[in-house]
Design a protein around this motif. Structure first.
Motif: not given
Length: 218
Positions: A6-7, A69-76, A80-82, A95-98
């Motif tokens: 995602a992203g 993998i939630a890799a957007t530039g928005d933590d929110k 949600v994707v995760s 896996v999520a990007r912080v």
């Protein structure tokens, strides 16, 4: 392995290229039309949609993915994707990007995150790893904080010099997984002798990290 990302910004595309180079199937989901650029990652499947929408994930057959993998530039958005991937589609690994280290505490089991990757924290850890000798440095966290990848570089005056790996009494819930020595990557065996300058990588729970450090100093 089928992976959904995602992203499709610079981070998402870079991850996609690495995964494709390793012969995985990759799907990029991107909401912003300006970021839709199939020519940049030609082997990936591209989906122009909002990954926070349940219907989007259903249409993309997220349930068949091994990893999201939630890799957007928005933590929110990444949270949600995760959550949707784990709770609605039972994706095995999320896996999520912080982006903001202040939000790191949110990226855990409650939001469906298996592995949280904080770029600022990772960079700081790598700096510490490069300059810290004799200190324990946490590099990465696994499984909702239940275990960490930690590194210790043996100093020049280490009391372990010449001693075999089996002589180091490690605490329960810890394991020495690799020794980095110069350009070598060594899978440790009981009779392998330790040397000053060895970088030791352990997987361990947070509770026993100080016990590892103590075991290596005595």
């Amino acid at each position: 392995m089928r992976v959904a990302i995602a992203g499709a910004g610079a981070v998402g595309r870079s991850i996609a290229l690495e995964l494709l180079d390793n012969d995985h199937q990759v799907m990029l989901i991107e909401r912003e039309l300006a970021n839709i650029a199939p020519e940049t990652v030609e082997a990936a499947e591209w989906v122009h949609a909002d990954a926070c929408e349940l219907s989007t994930l259903e249409d993309a057959d997220i349930e068949s993915c091994d990893v999201v993998i939630a890799a957007t530039g928005d933590d929110k958005v990444n949270l949600v994707v995760s959550l949707l991937a784990k709770t609605e589609f039972a994706v095995r690994r999320v896996v999520a990007r912080v982006n903001d280290p202040r939000n790191e505490w949110l990226f855990g089991d409650n939001w469906g995150v298996d592995v949280a990757v904080s770029t600022p924290r990772l960079l700081a850890a790598l700096v510490e790893e490069a300059v810290a000798v004799g200190d324990l440095v946490r590099l990465l966290t696994f499984r909702q904080g239940q275990a960490n990848l930690v590194e210790v570089t043996l100093p020049a005056d280490t009391p372990l010099a010449g001693r075999p790996v089996r002589s180091v009494k490690l605490p329960v819930d810890s394991a020495l997984v690799v020794i980095l020595r110069g350009g070598r990557v060594i899978v440790p065996q009981g009779d392998d002798a330790l040397e000053p300058g060895d970088e030791l990588l352990f997987v361990a729970t947070t509770a026993v990290e100080e016990d590892i450090r103590a075991a290596l100093l005595h």
